[in-house]
Design a protein around this motif. Structure first.
Motif, PDB file in Angstrom:
ATOM      1  N   GLY A  14      -9.891   5.115  -4.006  1.00 54.13           N
ATOM      2  CA  GLY A  14     -11.157   5.710  -3.628  1.00 54.13           C
ATOM      3  C   GLY A  14     -11.273   7.147  -4.110  1.00 54.13           C
ATOM      4  N   VAL A  15     -12.155   7.897  -3.449  1.00 55.39           N
ATOM      5  CA  VAL A  15     -12.415   9.277  -3.833  1.00 55.39           C
ATOM      6  C   VAL A  15     -11.145  10.126  -3.738  1.00 55.39           C
ATOM      7  CG1 VAL A  15     -13.591  11.361  -3.020  1.00 55.39           C
ATOM      8  CG2 VAL A  15     -14.897   9.278  -3.381  1.00 55.39           C
ATOM      9  N   ALA A  16     -10.319   9.880  -2.737  1.00 56.95           N
ATOM     10  CA  ALA A  16      -9.089  10.670  -2.590  1.00 56.95           C
ATOM     11  C   ALA A  16      -8.145  10.451  -3.764  1.00 56.95           C
ATOM     12  CB  ALA A  16      -8.398  10.316  -1.271  1.00 56.95           C
ATOM     13  N   THR A  17      -8.020   9.220  -4.233  1.00 57.21           N
ATOM     14  CA  THR A  17      -7.171   8.947  -5.406  1.00 57.21           C
ATOM     15  C   THR A  17      -7.763   9.583  -6.658  1.00 57.21           C
ATOM     16  OG1 THR A  17      -6.237   6.900  -4.529  1.00 57.21           O
ATOM     17  CG2 THR A  17      -6.279   7.127  -6.910  1.00 57.21           C
ATOM     18  N   ALA A  18      -9.077   9.512  -6.811  1.00 61.72           N
ATOM     19  CA  ALA A  18      -9.722  10.141  -7.968  1.00 61.72           C
ATOM     20  C   ALA A  18      -9.462  11.642  -7.982  1.00 61.72           C
ATOM     21  CB  ALA A  18     -11.221   9.863  -7.947  1.00 61.72           C
ATOM     22  N   THR A  19      -9.543  12.271  -6.813  1.00 62.70           N
ATOM     23  CA  THR A  19      -9.285  13.705  -6.705  1.00 62.70           C
ATOM     24  C   THR A  19      -7.839  14.021  -7.057  1.00 62.70           C
ATOM     25  OG1 THR A  19     -10.959  13.898  -4.972  1.00 62.70           O
ATOM     26  CG2 THR A  19      -9.358  15.691  -5.152  1.00 62.70           C
ATOM     27  N   ARG A  20      -6.912  13.223  -6.554  1.00 63.53           N
ATOM     28  CA  ARG A  20      -5.495  13.447  -6.845  1.00 63.53           C
ATOM     29  C   ARG A  20      -5.218  13.287  -8.341  1.00 63.53           C
ATOM     30  NH1 ARG A  20      -0.254  10.012  -5.476  1.00 63.53           N
ATOM     31  NH2 ARG A  20       1.302  11.646  -5.729  1.00 63.53           N
ATOM     32  N   PHE A  21      -5.809  12.269  -8.951  1.00 60.92           N
ATOM     33  CA  PHE A  21      -5.625  12.057 -10.390  1.00 60.92           C
ATOM     34  C   PHE A  21      -6.105  13.274 -11.176  1.00 60.92           C
ATOM     35  CE2 PHE A  21      -7.625  10.469 -14.401  1.00 60.92           C
ATOM     36  CZ  PHE A  21      -6.449  10.208 -15.091  1.00 60.92           C
ATOM     37  N   ALA A  22      -7.285  13.789 -10.839  1.00 61.07           N
ATOM     38  CA  ALA A  22      -7.814  14.957 -11.550  1.00 61.07           C
ATOM     39  C   ALA A  22      -6.878  16.146 -11.406  1.00 61.07           C
ATOM     40  CB  ALA A  22      -9.207  15.303 -11.019  1.00 61.07           C
ATOM     41  N   LYS A  23      -6.336  16.347 -10.208  1.00 64.37           N
ATOM     42  CA  LYS A  23      -5.419  17.465  -9.992  1.00 64.37           C
ATOM     43  C   LYS A  23      -4.118  17.271 -10.759  1.00 64.37           C
ATOM     44  CE  LYS A  23      -7.178  18.867  -5.450  1.00 64.37           C
ATOM     45  NZ  LYS A  23      -6.851  19.004  -4.006  1.00 64.37           N
ATOM     46  N   LEU A  24      -3.628  16.044 -10.827  1.00 68.03           N
ATOM     47  CA  LEU A  24      -2.409  15.768 -11.578  1.00 68.03           C
ATOM     48  C   LEU A  24      -2.605  16.031 -13.066  1.00 68.03           C
ATOM     49  CD1 LEU A  24      -1.256  12.488  -9.795  1.00 68.03           C
ATOM     50  CD2 LEU A  24       0.002  14.654  -9.820  1.00 68.03           C
ATOM     51  N   VAL A  25      -3.774  15.671 -13.583  1.00 71.06           N
ATOM     52  CA  VAL A  25      -4.055  15.918 -14.997  1.00 71.06           C
ATOM     53  C   VAL A  25      -4.111  17.417 -15.265  1.00 71.06           C
ATOM     54  CG1 VAL A  25      -5.766  15.642 -16.828  1.00 71.06           C
ATOM     55  CG2 VAL A  25      -5.207  13.715 -15.344  1.00 71.06           C
ATOM     56  N   VAL A  26      -4.690  18.176 -14.340  1.00 72.83           N
ATOM     57  CA  VAL A  26      -4.725  19.634 -14.500  1.00 72.83           C
ATOM     58  C   VAL A  26      -3.305  20.182 -14.523  1.00 72.83           C
ATOM     59  CG1 VAL A  26      -5.307  21.800 -13.354  1.00 72.83           C
ATOM     60  CG2 VAL A  26      -6.997  19.971 -13.470  1.00 72.83           C
ATOM     61  N   TYR A  48       0.838  -1.205   0.000  1.00 72.64           N
ATOM     62  CA  TYR A  48       0.000   0.000   0.000  1.00 72.64           C
ATOM     63  C   TYR A  48       0.872   1.255   0.000  1.00 72.64           C
ATOM     64  CZ  TYR A  48      -3.476   3.430   1.643  1.00 72.64           C
ATOM     65  OH  TYR A  48      -4.283   4.537   1.774  1.00 72.64           O
ATOM     66  N   ALA A  49       1.904   1.262   0.866  1.00 76.98           N
ATOM     67  CA  ALA A  49       2.769   2.433   0.977  1.00 76.98           C
ATOM     68  C   ALA A  49       3.545   2.699  -0.308  1.00 76.98           C
ATOM     69  CB  ALA A  49       3.729   2.263   2.142  1.00 76.98           C
ATOM     70  N   ARG A  50       3.836   1.645  -1.072  1.00 75.28           N
ATOM     71  CA  ARG A  50       4.558   1.833  -2.332  1.00 75.28           C
ATOM     72  C   ARG A  50       3.680   2.446  -3.413  1.00 75.28           C
ATOM     73  NH1 ARG A  50       7.451  -3.100  -0.898  1.00 75.28           N
ATOM     74  NH2 ARG A  50       5.821  -4.393  -1.823  1.00 75.28           N
ATOM     75  N   ILE A  51       2.386   2.225  -3.320  1.00 73.67           N
ATOM     76  CA  ILE A  51       1.468   2.658  -4.376  1.00 73.67           C
ATOM     77  C   ILE A  51       0.680   3.903  -3.985  1.00 73.67           C
ATOM     78  CG2 ILE A  51      -0.563   1.976  -5.731  1.00 73.67           C
ATOM     79  CD1 ILE A  51       0.451  -0.888  -5.573  1.00 73.67           C
ATOM     80  N   VAL A  52       0.278   3.975  -2.722  1.00 77.05           N
ATOM     81  CA  VAL A  52      -0.588   5.061  -2.262  1.00 77.05           C
ATOM     82  C   VAL A  52       0.242   5.990  -1.378  1.00 77.05           C
ATOM     83  CG1 VAL A  52      -2.752   5.660  -1.128  1.00 77.05           C
ATOM     84  CG2 VAL A  52      -2.524   3.439  -2.276  1.00 77.05           C
ATOM     85  N   SER A  53       0.608   7.149  -1.908  1.00 73.89           N
ATOM     86  CA  SER A  53       1.427   8.086  -1.136  1.00 73.89           C
ATOM     87  C   SER A  53       0.589   9.056  -0.313  1.00 73.89           C
ATOM     88  CB  SER A  53       2.340   8.877  -2.072  1.00 73.89           C
ATOM     89  OG  SER A  53       1.579   9.601  -3.027  1.00 73.89           O
ATOM     90  N   GLU A  54      -0.670   9.198  -0.652  1.00 74.72           N
ATOM     91  CA  GLU A  54      -1.568  10.088   0.067  1.00 74.72           C
ATOM     92  C   GLU A  54      -2.926   9.407   0.236  1.00 74.72           C
ATOM     93  OE1 GLU A  54      -1.972  13.754  -2.019  1.00 74.72           O
ATOM     94  OE2 GLU A  54       0.172  14.030  -2.294  1.00 74.72           O
ATOM     95  N   PRO A  55      -3.512   9.441   1.424  1.00 79.36           N
ATOM     96  CA  PRO A  55      -2.986   9.944   2.691  1.00 79.36           C
ATOM     97  C   PRO A  55      -1.861   9.038   3.225  1.00 79.36           C
ATOM     98  CG  PRO A  55      -5.388   9.734   2.753  1.00 79.36           C
ATOM     99  CD  PRO A  55      -4.907   8.977   1.553  1.00 79.36           C
ATOM    100  N   ILE A  56      -0.982   9.603   4.034  1.00 78.23           N
ATOM    101  CA  ILE A  56       0.141   8.856   4.587  1.00 78.23           C
ATOM    102  C   ILE A  56      -0.368   7.865   5.631  1.00 78.23           C
ATOM    103  CG2 ILE A  56       2.248   9.058   5.952  1.00 78.23           C
ATOM    104  CD1 ILE A  56       2.683  11.780   4.618  1.00 78.23           C
ATOM    105  N   MET A  57       0.198   6.653   5.595  1.00 78.51           N
ATOM    106  CA  MET A  57      -0.191   5.613   6.546  1.00 78.51           C
ATOM    107  C   MET A  57       0.585   5.771   7.861  1.00 78.51           C
ATOM    108  SD  MET A  57      -1.946   2.950   7.295  1.00 78.51           S
ATOM    109  CE  MET A  57      -2.630   2.687   5.655  1.00 78.51           C
TER     110      MET A  57
END
Length: 284
Positions: free
Chosen positions: A266-278, A55-64
């Motif tokens: 989840g929703v947090a990853t979707a939000t991060r993806f949208a911001k990265l694309v912007v 999980y920690a290798r793939i999901v950097s936010e939120p921090i575990m």
């Protein structure tokens, strides 16, 4: 074998949970990663969760937080350890309902949908986020998470003005193969919601089996959003890859390299993806 609930039944359950009075979180154990990131984003630290190193290798936010105990594999968690931790609530998704009876012998179980075959995932994730927030006493935080996603998609639509242009979210398996994310995936769903035409066929809420890089040339006008991690060598290896450099999207500078993101987030990853694309990324 019990029949799997359909989307309507799942969303009805999520709506019912969201309508109930909020309750304190208590000690949580979370098996599914999308719901784990959502729990953390809601400001609740679970007592235990599964496959934390990966999980920690793939999901950097939120921090575990380091206090969370690792239960082992998501598909086969250590039930003895889980029982010894005496959780008040075990949070699972529809992916792990087949183990529900084992979990229920330990504690109350909350099962929420995250992905369903052939169904757009963003409405499902929104409902489950609100239901989880209500159940663990974080309803306002859950509303803010959903609002943040909607705002990020609106910002993406305004910044990129896709207006139906084709786009592909992809993951590179090796120098010659690529995986494609369809309309019922997290990344495909965000792109479609922002106004892109997803140029990938349906992929059963995940992605296609690896196909040859040459498949990307069939949608020569598409923007490519490359979800990390990249194959060994990263961007430098792509620069020296003749097959990759021959793609029309590469020649036109319509390729954007993004960091590693959870394909089943989840929703947090979707939000991060949208911001990265912007924000865009270096084109290769």
């Amino acid at each position: 074998m019990a029949m799997q609930p359909n989307r309507r039944q799942f969303l009805a359950l999520a709506a019912l949970l969201a309508a109930r009075p909020a309750r304190a979180a208590g000690r949580l154990a979370v098996i599914d990663w999308a719901l784990l990131e959502t729990t953390l984003a809601l400001g609740v630290v679970p007592a235990a969760a599964a496959e934390l190193k990966q999980y920690a290798r793939i999901v950097s936010e939120p921090i575990m937080p380091q206090s969370v105990i690792d239960l082992g594999l998501r598909g086969n968690p250590n039930l003895e350890l889980l029982s010894n931790l005496t959780p008040d609530l075990i949070v699972i998704s529809n992916f792990y309902d087949y183990r529900r009876a084992s979990f229920e012998r330990i504690a109350e179980v909350l099962s929420l949908p995250v992905y369903l075959t052939g169904e757009p995932c963003l409405p499902i994730l929104r409902h489950s986020t609100l239901a989880l927030g209500q159940r663990i006493g974080r309803p306002e935080q859950a509303e803010r998470l959903v609002t943040a996603l909607d705002a990020a998609i609106a910002d993406l639509r305004l910044a990129r003005r896709p207006d139906g242009r084709p786009a592909m979210a992809i993951n590179l398996g090796d120098r010659r193969h690529v995986r494609l994310f369809g309309g019922d995936t997290l990344f495909g769903g965000v792109l479609s919601a922002a106004g892109y035409r997803n140029a990938v066929a349906d992929t059963r809420y995940s992605m296609t089996a690896p196909v040859g890089l040459e498949a990307l040339a069939r949608e020569a006008e598409a923007e490519l959003f490359v979800i990390g991690p990249l194959p060994p060598g990263g961007g430098d290896a792509l620069a020296g890859n003749a097959l990759w450099q021959a793609l029309p999207q590469v020649a036109a500078g319509r390729v954007h390299l993004l960091p590693a993101l959870d394909h089943f987030g989840g929703v947090a990853t979707a939000t991060r993806f949208a911001k990265l694309v912007v924000g865009g990324a270096a084109a290769r």
